[in-house]
Motif scaffolding. Sequence first.
Motif, PDB file in Angstrom:
ATOM      1  N   VAL A   1       6.214  -7.529  -6.431  1.00  9.35           N
ATOM      2  CA  VAL A   1       5.758  -7.196  -5.217  1.00  9.35           C
ATOM      3  C   VAL A   1       6.313  -5.930  -4.652  1.00  9.35           C
ATOM      4  CG1 VAL A   1       5.285  -8.016  -2.781  1.00  9.35           C
ATOM      5  CG2 VAL A   1       5.223  -9.890  -4.863  1.00  9.35           C
ATOM      6  N   LEU A   2       5.632  -5.027  -4.430  1.00  3.03           N
ATOM      7  CA  LEU A   2       5.966  -3.640  -3.904  1.00  3.03           C
ATOM      8  C   LEU A   2       5.481  -3.495  -2.528  1.00  3.03           C
ATOM      9  CD1 LEU A   2       4.735  -1.315  -6.970  1.00  3.03           C
ATOM     10  CD2 LEU A   2       7.153  -2.461  -6.645  1.00  3.03           C
ATOM     11  N   ASP A   3       6.497  -3.135  -1.601  1.00  2.54           N
ATOM     12  CA  ASP A   3       6.198  -3.096  -0.266  1.00  2.54           C
ATOM     13  C   ASP A   3       6.006  -1.318   0.028  1.00  2.54           C
ATOM     14  OD1 ASP A   3       5.914  -3.088   2.274  1.00  2.54           O
ATOM     15  OD2 ASP A   3       7.853  -3.611   2.880  1.00  2.54           O
ATOM     16  N   HIS A   4       4.784  -0.761   0.226  1.00  2.00           N
ATOM     17  CA  HIS A   4       4.483   0.373   0.485  1.00  2.00           C
ATOM     18  C   HIS A   4       5.111   1.386  -0.380  1.00  2.00           C
ATOM     19  CE1 HIS A   4       2.863  -0.465   4.464  1.00  2.00           C
ATOM     20  NE2 HIS A   4       3.972  -1.327   4.636  1.00  2.00           N
ATOM     21  N   PRO A   5       4.759   1.245  -1.915  1.00  2.00           N
ATOM     22  CA  PRO A   5       5.455   2.105  -2.849  1.00  2.00           C
ATOM     23  C   PRO A   5       4.734   3.608  -3.019  1.00  2.00           C
ATOM     24  CG  PRO A   5       3.860   0.773  -3.880  1.00  2.00           C
ATOM     25  CD  PRO A   5       3.928   0.291  -2.481  1.00  2.00           C
TER      26      PRO A   5
END
Length: 251
Positions: free
Chosen positions: A218-222
Amino acid sequence: MMRSIVLLSGGIDPLSGRPAPPQGEIAAIGLARSIGGAAEGLHAGGPSPALRLAAAHGLARVDCLDGGGNAVEALATYLATYLGADPPDLVLAGRQARGGEDSGMLPYLLAERLGWPLLAGVIAVGAAADGWLSVMIGLPQGARQEARVRLPCILVAHDAAPAPPFIFDRARRAELRVVPVAGPAPVAAEGAAEGDDRPYRARPRLIGASARTGAGQVLDHPDIAEAATVLRDHLRALGVLGPSRGASPDA
């Protein structure tokens, strides 16, 4: 004087299971009677008790097309061929039949097959002049809109259109006439003849059998580069993408 034909179905009441014409078809009969002239019923199939109940609202005769096959083709053949010398000015139908797997598409498919214009939601019919017919269309929240349509045409009645009264004696006197109609030639055999036999060919495997269930990140604002790298690595892990050039198979 205009000649009108009302499309009828072998309606079944969804609660009791007894024969009963849909409200939209009764409304279509009312529109046909409001125009004046000759009004007849037309049904793709054999006689049924629901047809007499529909005729009790104002039809002296219902033609039942006996030929099997596609209902649209049977109706189009009857209207274009059997009534070629005396075609109707107007074909009316209810919003949706009731008695089987009814989609409500039959009037639209028939209009396309005949090349006739179609108007839906008609709540009243006016006068005809110079090959055009004035109608009133029912809109949501009781609104009304005037429209004109070129004859011959197909009108789909609004369920709220005034319904003519039921007169039992009309049901007893109505004539249910069986009309043989030749169905269209089957096309399944022709389609099969045009095909060719091919040997079985396995489809490519999209997801590798070694892919781990539930794996992911899960990436948060990459940023774009980081997201692209993670997506590429994940697709390689699933077996969708192969190893990059110059990289080892385990990369």
